[in-house]
Enzyme design. Structure first.
Site, PDB file in Angstrom:
ATOM      1  N   LYS A  69       0.811  -1.222   0.000  1.00  0.00           N
ATOM      2  CA  LYS A  69       0.000   0.000   0.000  1.00  0.00           C
ATOM      3  C   LYS A  69       0.849   1.279   0.000  1.00  0.00           C
ATOM      4  O   LYS A  69       0.471   2.274  -0.612  1.00  0.00           O
ATOM      5  CB  LYS A  69      -0.964   0.007   1.185  1.00  0.00           C
ATOM      6  CG  LYS A  69      -2.070  -1.043   1.069  1.00  0.00           C
ATOM      7  CD  LYS A  69      -3.054  -0.922   2.216  1.00  0.00           C
ATOM      8  CE  LYS A  69      -4.094  -2.023   2.172  1.00  0.00           C
ATOM      9  NZ  LYS A  69      -5.092  -1.905   3.244  1.00  0.00           N
ATOM     10  N   ASN A  90      -4.888   2.005  -1.604  1.00  0.00           N
ATOM     11  CA  ASN A  90      -5.389   0.640  -1.833  1.00  0.00           C
ATOM     12  C   ASN A  90      -6.174   0.532  -3.131  1.00  0.00           C
ATOM     13  O   ASN A  90      -6.629  -0.549  -3.499  1.00  0.00           O
ATOM     14  CB  ASN A  90      -6.242   0.162  -0.644  1.00  0.00           C
ATOM     15  CG  ASN A  90      -7.624   0.778  -0.631  1.00  0.00           C
ATOM     16  OD1 ASN A  90      -7.859   1.823  -1.247  1.00  0.00           O
ATOM     17  ND2 ASN A  90      -8.548   0.158   0.065  1.00  0.00           N
TER      18      ASN A  90
HETATM   19  P1  NAP Z   1       0.544  -2.672  10.941  1.00  0.00           P
HETATM   20  O1  NAP Z   1       0.796  -1.432  10.149  1.00  0.00           O
HETATM   21  O2  NAP Z   1       1.581  -3.725  10.975  1.00  0.00           O
HETATM   22  O3  NAP Z   1       0.234  -2.188  12.454  1.00  0.00           O
HETATM   23  C1  NAP Z   1       0.033  -3.112  13.461  1.00  0.00           C
HETATM   24  C2  NAP Z   1      -0.516  -2.420  14.716  1.00  0.00           C
HETATM   25  O4  NAP Z   1      -0.890  -3.434  15.637  1.00  0.00           O
HETATM   26  C3  NAP Z   1       0.497  -1.518  15.430  1.00  0.00           C
HETATM   27  O5  NAP Z   1      -0.192  -0.425  15.990  1.00  0.00           O
HETATM   28  C4  NAP Z   1       1.059  -2.446  16.512  1.00  0.00           C
HETATM   29  O6  NAP Z   1       1.538  -1.746  17.653  1.00  0.00           O
HETATM   30  C5  NAP Z   1      -0.173  -3.224  16.872  1.00  0.00           C
HETATM   31  N1  NAP Z   1       0.106  -4.552  17.442  1.00  0.00           N
HETATM   32  C6  NAP Z   1       0.585  -5.649  16.819  1.00  0.00           C
HETATM   33  N2  NAP Z   1       0.660  -6.693  17.664  1.00  0.00           N
HETATM   34  C7  NAP Z   1       0.216  -6.243  18.868  1.00  0.00           C
HETATM   35  C8  NAP Z   1       0.044  -6.855  20.142  1.00  0.00           C
HETATM   36  N3  NAP Z   1       0.357  -8.127  20.369  1.00  0.00           N
HETATM   37  N4  NAP Z   1      -0.440  -6.093  21.150  1.00  0.00           N
HETATM   38  C9  NAP Z   1      -0.759  -4.785  20.944  1.00  0.00           C
HETATM   39  N5  NAP Z   1      -0.623  -4.160  19.763  1.00  0.00           N
HETATM   40  C10 NAP Z   1      -0.146  -4.879  18.730  1.00  0.00           C
HETATM   41  O7  NAP Z   1      -0.797  -3.416  10.468  1.00  0.00           O
HETATM   42  P2  NAP Z   1      -2.055  -2.723   9.756  1.00  0.00           P
HETATM   43  O8  NAP Z   1      -1.831  -2.668   8.293  1.00  0.00           O
HETATM   44  O9  NAP Z   1      -2.346  -1.461  10.486  1.00  0.00           O
HETATM   45  O10 NAP Z   1      -3.227  -3.805   9.972  1.00  0.00           O
HETATM   46  C11 NAP Z   1      -3.839  -3.989  11.241  1.00  0.00           C
HETATM   47  C12 NAP Z   1      -4.983  -4.965  11.118  1.00  0.00           C
HETATM   48  O11 NAP Z   1      -6.068  -4.411  10.386  1.00  0.00           O
HETATM   49  C13 NAP Z   1      -4.594  -6.260  10.400  1.00  0.00           C
HETATM   50  O12 NAP Z   1      -5.038  -7.322  11.186  1.00  0.00           O
HETATM   51  C14 NAP Z   1      -5.349  -6.192   9.093  1.00  0.00           C
HETATM   52  O13 NAP Z   1      -5.726  -7.486   8.655  1.00  0.00           O
HETATM   53  C15 NAP Z   1      -6.568  -5.369   9.461  1.00  0.00           C
HETATM   54  N6  NAP Z   1      -7.182  -4.655   8.299  1.00  0.00           N
HETATM   55  C16 NAP Z   1      -8.455  -4.989   7.935  1.00  0.00           C
HETATM   56  C17 NAP Z   1      -9.062  -4.334   6.875  1.00  0.00           C
HETATM   57  C18 NAP Z   1     -10.467  -4.707   6.466  1.00  0.00           C
HETATM   58  O14 NAP Z   1     -10.900  -4.341   5.356  1.00  0.00           O
HETATM   59  N7  NAP Z   1     -11.219  -5.376   7.308  1.00  0.00           N
HETATM   60  C19 NAP Z   1      -8.379  -3.333   6.165  1.00  0.00           C
HETATM   61  C20 NAP Z   1      -7.085  -3.005   6.566  1.00  0.00           C
HETATM   62  C21 NAP Z   1      -6.495  -3.683   7.643  1.00  0.00           C
HETATM   63  P3  NAP Z   1       3.055  -1.207  17.768  1.00  0.00           P
HETATM   64  O15 NAP Z   1       3.074   0.134  17.064  1.00  0.00           O
HETATM   65  O16 NAP Z   1       3.308  -1.082  19.215  1.00  0.00           O
HETATM   66  O17 NAP Z   1       3.936  -2.222  17.077  1.00  0.00           O
END
Ligand code: NAP
Length: 279
Positions: A69, A90
């Site tokens: 992205k 996206n």
């Molecule tokens: P990302 O950029 O890798 O960010 C991950 C986030 O999760 C960070 O804020 C991280 O905190 C936190 N995190 C990870 N493991 C953790 C834990 N064990 N405890 C507490 N915080 C934790 O990922 P992303 O792209 O934002 O995606 C996040 C989620 O949204 C994914 O599961 C994705 O599948 C979902 N999503 C869904 C849709 C949909 O259409 N439904 C669309 C987009 C994304 P730190 O900063 O402390 O590392």
């Protein structure tokens, strides 16, 4: 000639986008093809170039999923305001020599909340968990709905604070509620009407250190992950919240992309029902 579309990602085998767009096309009578493309981790731009160059009909657009992205953001020659705010793209539209980058994730979330779940963000106290790409993508669309409050809480507190400050300074957010950032410890004694989990904790089975009080009376708890019961969903249910997963957001962000490309807004309820019945 059939207009061509694709979704690029790595991995991509799990993607529901080809099925969603095929259902939209059948419903609206649009003559399109839509395929999933597995791009090499260092080969996103080349894969998009090859897709545009090859094939029977004209390439009109693409969806982009993890981990491309941010690269799609850089590849786009023009970007919408919501893509600029999200720092990620996206949805790409190919128009002659122009590649327009958009981000429909936030619009998808807001539409799912308002139209499918009857949960209008206006006037609500919103807690957004996480400060990664997914959180960043939904902040501006949520703020534009005029919530009473938007608090971003993240495991790494400084990331949440930085993100909140960045959006507070954004000209597009002038006049909207000022977002705030905190670590999970800062949630003690706080209460919200809508709690959105935009962390990826659910994918690893990890639970979040949330005090049960964050789920206020008649609270809606929204988990962006779909296809599984996460620890966050169990926590929220245990605290009496109404729980939703992110499948509706996925379908609604796709519908927004379809609308951008085709100028027709598909009905999402039957598509969501079809996905739910087969999952
Ligand atoms: P990302 O950029 O890798 O960010 C991950 C986030 O999760 C960070 O804020 C991280 O905190 C936190 N995190 C990870 N493991 C953790 C834990 N064990 N405890 C507490 N915080 C934790 O990922 P992303 O792209 O934002 O995606 C996040 C989620 O949204 C994914 O599961 C994705 O599948 C979902 N999503 C869904 C849709 C949909 O259409 N439904 C669309 C987009 C994304 P730190 O900063 O402390 O590392």
């Amino acid at each position: 000639m059939t207009d061509r579309y694709a979704v690029f990602g790595n991995p991509i085998g799990h993607s529901k986008s080809p099925r969603i767009h095929a259902l939209f096309a059948a419903q609206t009578g649009q003559d399109i093809s839509y395929q999933a493309v597995l791009a090499e981790k260092d080969g996103f731009a080349a894969a998009v170039g090859a897709f545009i160059a090859a094939g029977e009909g004209p390439a009109r657009g693409a969806n982009v999923t993890l981990p491309f992205k941010e690269e799609a953001f850089r590849l786009a020659t023009r970007r919408t305001a919501r893509a600029e705010a999200a720092g990620a793209v996206n949805t790409l539209s190919f128009e002659q020599d122009v590649m327009i980058g958009d981000n429909t994730d936030g619009a998808g979330l807001v539409r799912d909340l308002k139209h499918n779940l009857g949960c209008d963000p206006a006037g609500r106290r919103i807690l957004l968990l996480g400060a990664g790409g997914a959180a960043r993508g939904v902040i501006l669309p949520l703020l534009l709905e005029r919530p009473a409050e938007l608090l971003i809480a993240n495991r790494t507190e400084e990331t949440a604070a930085r993100l909140a400050l960045e959006f507070a300074r954004l000209p597009a957010c002038a006049g909207e509620p000022r977002p705030d950032g905190t670590g999970f410890a800062g949630l003690a004694g706080r209460q919200f009407d809508l709690v959105i989990n935009a962390t990826s904790a659910g994918l690893s089975g990890a639970s979040l250190p949330l005090p049960p009080c964050v789920f206020g009376p008649r609270c809606v708890a929204y988990e962006m992950v779909y296809g599984r019961e996460t620890a966050f969903m169990a926590q929220a249910r245990g605290a009496g919240a109404r729980v939703a997963d992110g499948l509706g957001m996925l379908v609604e962000q796709a519908a927004e992309a379809f609308f951008i490309w085709r100028g027709v807004r598909p009905r999402t309820a039957p598509v969501l029902a079809a996905l739910r019945s087969s999952s």
